[in-house]
Design a protein around this motif. Structure first.
Motif, PDB file in Angstrom:
ATOM      1  N   CYS A  33      32.348  19.525  48.853  1.00 59.69           N
ATOM      2  CA  CYS A  33      32.252  19.442  50.383  1.00 59.69           C
ATOM      3  C   CYS A  33      30.820  20.020  50.630  1.00 59.69           C
ATOM      4  O   CYS A  33      30.568  21.039  50.315  1.00 59.69           O
ATOM      5  CB  CYS A  33      33.508  20.418  50.948  1.00 59.69           C
ATOM      6  SG  CYS A  33      33.326  20.192  52.618  1.00 59.69           S
ATOM      7  N   ASN A  49      30.548  25.570  56.454  1.00 64.47           N
ATOM      8  CA  ASN A  49      30.687  26.186  55.181  1.00 64.47           C
ATOM      9  C   ASN A  49      30.551  24.659  54.209  1.00 64.47           C
ATOM     10  O   ASN A  49      30.664  23.503  54.579  1.00 64.47           O
ATOM     11  CB  ASN A  49      32.249  26.532  54.965  1.00 64.47           C
ATOM     12  CG  ASN A  49      32.533  27.925  55.543  1.00 64.47           C
ATOM     13  OD1 ASN A  49      31.688  28.275  56.388  1.00 64.47           O
ATOM     14  ND2 ASN A  49      33.515  28.603  55.240  1.00 64.47           N
ATOM     15  N   LEU A  51      31.644  23.851  49.616  1.00 66.39           N
ATOM     16  CA  LEU A  51      32.248  24.263  48.392  1.00 66.39           C
ATOM     17  C   LEU A  51      31.803  23.334  47.244  1.00 66.39           C
ATOM     18  O   LEU A  51      31.573  22.127  47.251  1.00 66.39           O
ATOM     19  CB  LEU A  51      33.802  24.063  48.621  1.00 66.39           C
ATOM     20  CG  LEU A  51      34.724  24.629  47.501  1.00 66.39           C
ATOM     21  CD1 LEU A  51      35.852  24.952  48.426  1.00 66.39           C
ATOM     22  CD2 LEU A  51      34.540  23.788  46.180  1.00 66.39           C
ATOM     23  N   PHE A 163      33.731  27.624  40.861  1.00 58.58           N
ATOM     24  CA  PHE A 163      33.901  27.242  42.189  1.00 58.58           C
ATOM     25  C   PHE A 163      33.281  28.168  43.242  1.00 58.58           C
ATOM     26  O   PHE A 163      33.733  29.434  43.271  1.00 58.58           O
ATOM     27  CB  PHE A 163      35.151  26.793  42.601  1.00 58.58           C
ATOM     28  CG  PHE A 163      35.799  25.546  41.694  1.00 58.58           C
ATOM     29  CD1 PHE A 163      35.664  24.246  41.806  1.00 58.58           C
ATOM     30  CD2 PHE A 163      36.877  25.979  40.453  1.00 58.58           C
ATOM     31  CE1 PHE A 163      35.878  23.282  41.279  1.00 58.58           C
ATOM     32  CE2 PHE A 163      37.105  24.858  39.888  1.00 58.58           C
ATOM     33  CZ  PHE A 163      36.957  23.590  40.214  1.00 58.58           C
ATOM     34  N   GLU A 165      32.386  28.878  47.398  1.00 58.18           N
ATOM     35  CA  GLU A 165      32.372  28.569  48.771  1.00 58.18           C
ATOM     36  C   GLU A 165      31.115  29.242  49.442  1.00 58.18           C
ATOM     37  O   GLU A 165      31.032  30.571  49.333  1.00 58.18           O
ATOM     38  CB  GLU A 165      33.586  28.984  49.371  1.00 58.18           C
ATOM     39  CG  GLU A 165      33.291  28.280  50.999  1.00 58.18           C
ATOM     40  CD  GLU A 165      34.979  28.513  51.621  1.00 58.18           C
ATOM     41  OE1 GLU A 165      35.856  29.030  51.074  1.00 58.18           O
ATOM     42  OE2 GLU A 165      34.936  28.075  52.904  1.00 58.18           O
ATOM     43  N   LEU A 182      35.172  31.202  43.813  1.00 59.21           N
ATOM     44  CA  LEU A 182      36.590  31.215  44.393  1.00 59.21           C
ATOM     45  C   LEU A 182      37.293  31.242  42.940  1.00 59.21           C
ATOM     46  O   LEU A 182      36.845  31.129  41.779  1.00 59.21           O
ATOM     47  CB  LEU A 182      36.967  29.840  44.946  1.00 59.21           C
ATOM     48  CG  LEU A 182      36.017  29.611  46.074  1.00 59.21           C
ATOM     49  CD1 LEU A 182      36.207  28.355  46.666  1.00 59.21           C
ATOM     50  CD2 LEU A 182      36.433  30.552  47.362  1.00 59.21           C
ATOM     51  N   PHE A 184      39.672  29.838  41.467  1.00 60.93           N
ATOM     52  CA  PHE A 184      40.497  28.916  40.677  1.00 60.93           C
ATOM     53  C   PHE A 184      39.733  28.440  39.418  1.00 60.93           C
ATOM     54  O   PHE A 184      38.364  28.590  39.114  1.00 60.93           O
ATOM     55  CB  PHE A 184      40.048  27.399  41.733  1.00 60.93           C
ATOM     56  CG  PHE A 184      40.589  27.482  43.098  1.00 60.93           C
ATOM     57  CD1 PHE A 184      41.782  27.767  43.528  1.00 60.93           C
ATOM     58  CD2 PHE A 184      39.675  27.318  44.113  1.00 60.93           C
ATOM     59  CE1 PHE A 184      42.327  28.000  44.581  1.00 60.93           C
ATOM     60  CE2 PHE A 184      40.112  27.647  45.546  1.00 60.93           C
ATOM     61  CZ  PHE A 184      41.553  27.818  45.673  1.00 60.93           C
ATOM     62  N   LEU A 230      37.439  20.798  53.576  1.00 62.91           N
ATOM     63  CA  LEU A 230      37.404  22.105  52.872  1.00 62.91           C
ATOM     64  C   LEU A 230      38.810  22.422  52.427  1.00 62.91           C
ATOM     65  O   LEU A 230      39.449  22.871  51.483  1.00 62.91           O
ATOM     66  CB  LEU A 230      36.823  23.005  53.605  1.00 62.91           C
ATOM     67  CG  LEU A 230      35.607  23.194  53.513  1.00 62.91           C
ATOM     68  CD1 LEU A 230      35.046  24.528  54.263  1.00 62.91           C
ATOM     69  CD2 LEU A 230      35.246  23.861  51.999  1.00 62.91           C
ATOM     70  N   LYS A 234      40.591  22.990  48.720  1.00 61.90           N
ATOM     71  CA  LYS A 234      40.843  24.382  48.417  1.00 61.90           C
ATOM     72  C   LYS A 234      42.553  24.001  48.021  1.00 61.90           C
ATOM     73  O   LYS A 234      43.231  24.551  46.977  1.00 61.90           O
ATOM     74  CB  LYS A 234      40.991  25.178  49.328  1.00 61.90           C
ATOM     75  CG  LYS A 234      39.604  25.632  49.434  1.00 61.90           C
ATOM     76  CD  LYS A 234      39.699  26.921  50.361  1.00 61.90           C
ATOM     77  CE  LYS A 234      38.203  27.367  51.193  1.00 61.90           C
ATOM     78  NZ  LYS A 234      38.403  28.062  52.320  1.00 61.90           N
ATOM     79  N   GLU A 235      43.198  23.164  48.675  1.00 64.28           N
ATOM     80  CA  GLU A 235      44.613  22.877  48.327  1.00 64.28           C
ATOM     81  C   GLU A 235      44.697  22.299  46.840  1.00 64.28           C
ATOM     82  O   GLU A 235      45.445  22.421  46.065  1.00 64.28           O
ATOM     83  CB  GLU A 235      45.234  21.926  49.522  1.00 64.28           C
ATOM     84  CG  GLU A 235      46.612  21.549  49.298  1.00 64.28           C
ATOM     85  CD  GLU A 235      47.644  22.929  49.630  1.00 64.28           C
ATOM     86  OE1 GLU A 235      47.139  23.894  50.153  1.00 64.28           O
ATOM     87  OE2 GLU A 235      48.530  22.813  49.188  1.00 64.28           O
ATOM     88  N   LEU A 237      42.821  22.238  44.457  1.00 63.16           N
ATOM     89  CA  LEU A 237      42.056  23.105  43.402  1.00 63.16           C
ATOM     90  C   LEU A 237      43.580  24.242  43.203  1.00 63.16           C
ATOM     91  O   LEU A 237      43.653  24.524  42.063  1.00 63.16           O
ATOM     92  CB  LEU A 237      40.953  24.206  43.912  1.00 63.16           C
ATOM     93  CG  LEU A 237      39.752  23.301  43.881  1.00 63.16           C
ATOM     94  CD1 LEU A 237      38.465  24.076  44.673  1.00 63.16           C
ATOM     95  CD2 LEU A 237      39.428  22.491  42.646  1.00 63.16           C
ATOM     96  N   ALA A 238      43.778  24.532  44.254  1.00 61.56           N
ATOM     97  CA  ALA A 238      45.210  25.353  43.993  1.00 61.56           C
ATOM     98  C   ALA A 238      46.373  24.921  43.245  1.00 61.56           C
ATOM     99  O   ALA A 238      46.956  25.390  42.377  1.00 61.56           O
ATOM    100  CB  ALA A 238      45.812  25.971  45.419  1.00 61.56           C
TER     101      ALA A 238
END
Ligand code: PMV
Length: 330
Positions: A33, A49, A51, A163, A165, A182, A184, A230, A234-235, A237-238
């Motif tokens: 991102c 922001n 990432l 990763f 941010e 992060l 992940f 973003l 993140k979703e 990656l999770a």
């Protein structure tokens, strides 16, 4: 607020080196991102922001040593101190060194310089990591990220592997604007460096960002686009949802390039080879290959795919250089 004010807020004193020589490596990073647009051009403070994923062993190694004159060597070639790059580097290190201290920088970068592969990000990050050792500052990664950002914005995300941010921060001095790792992990994730053109870029990201923010009508929608991407990244990656990750990263990159295409005059980093490669990715994807790309301020693409597709990707892009950035980070 000047860069020196920020340096003074982090370092209590400008001191002499405790070592004769120090070295450090920093990985290059690729934004999934993007960071595009500054709220403060002097301090490289972003409007949103961003990432990124660090590129493992791809990056810059620097040796800094006390010398009888300033000297800059990049990939075994001595660079004139009058050169634009040298001036930028010297202005940066002047923020940290006492008068009459001369330094030799030997920088080895294993990625093409200034071709949209974040060479300045890993360059400035490796320099601040080496200075931290040379002067024995004992700074935290957050502080190092803030200082790296003063050299090049995206260097804020090259202090660590994995990763990251980069928080845009709100404060005028930007002490709340730094890259944070992060938690992940995704060892199967691959990045393919697809070099379609090695030429130095015609317009720097600094100039292009400024022109986009000032003249592109599409820029108004960029912060909203970033917020949505973003969230999705993140979703992804999770949940380890690769299609969501790839689609969001590709859409984000294309949206960034669309904002600059609407600048006056328009800015485009793509060459015919870039467009051809994008079309090939779209075509392969429509035939079932989970393959995506991202593109920065240059004509080259970074392909995104999973480990089990390495052979297919090599078959279709014989010149691609494949990295598994998180494989050694488990
Ligand atoms: O830090 P700079 O000035 O090299 O800008 C980097 C801009 C992009 O690579 C296009 C996006 C990003 O987030 O890295």
């Amino acid at each position: 607020m000047k860069k020196l004010d920020v340096v003074k807020a982090i370092l209590t004193e400008i001191r002499s080196p405790v070592l004769e020589k120090a070295s450090a490596f920093a990985p290059s990073n690729i934004a999934l991102c993007k960071y595009w647009g500054k709220r403060n051009t002097e301090l490289n403070l972003p409007l949103t922001n961003s990432l990124s994923i660090s590129l493992g062993e791809k990056g810059a190694n620097v040796i800094v040593e006390v010398n009888d004159r300033d000297e800059i060597i990049v990939n075994n070639i001595e660079i004139s101190l009058e050169d634009k790059f040298s001036q930028r580097l010297l202005n940066y290190i002047n923020l940290f060194r006492p008068p009459n201290l001369f330094l030799k920088f030997t920088i080895i970068s294993n990625i093409p310089i200034a071709a949209g592969l974040a060479s300045s990000a890993c360059g400035f990050a490796s320099i601040i990591l080496a200075l931290n050792k040379l002067f024995n500052w004992k700074l935290t990664n957050k502080q190092l990220s803030i200082l790296a950002r003063l050299g090049s914005g995206s260097a804020a995300r090259s202090i660590e592997h994995g990763f990251l941010e980069w928080h845009k921060g709100e404060a005028e001095h930007g002490l709340d604007s730094y890259g944070e790792r992060l938690s992940f992990s995704w060892p199967q994730l691959c990045v393919g460096l697809l070099i379609v053109n090695k030429d130095t870029k015609k317009i720097s990201s600094r100039e292009a960002m400024l022109a986009t923010v000032n003249t592109s009508q599409l820029y108004a929608s960029w912060p909203e686009q970033v917020a949505a991407d973003l969230f999705a990244i993140k979703e992804a990656l999770a949940q380890k949802d690769f299609n969501l990750l790839g689609a969001s990263a590709e859409k984000n990159a294309e949206a960034m390039h669309a904002t600059m295409f609407h600048a006056v005059p328009p800015i485009s980093y793509s060459t015919d080879e870039t467009i051809k490669a994008k079309q090939q990715v779209w075509d392969l994807r429509s035939h079932g290959l989970p393959l995506y790309f991202t593109q920065d301020a240059g004509p080259n693409l970074k392909l995104l795919f999973l480990e089990n597709e390495i052979e297919s990707v090599k078959k279709h892009f014989p010149h691609v250089e494949i990295i598994q950035p998180l494989v050694s980070m488990q």
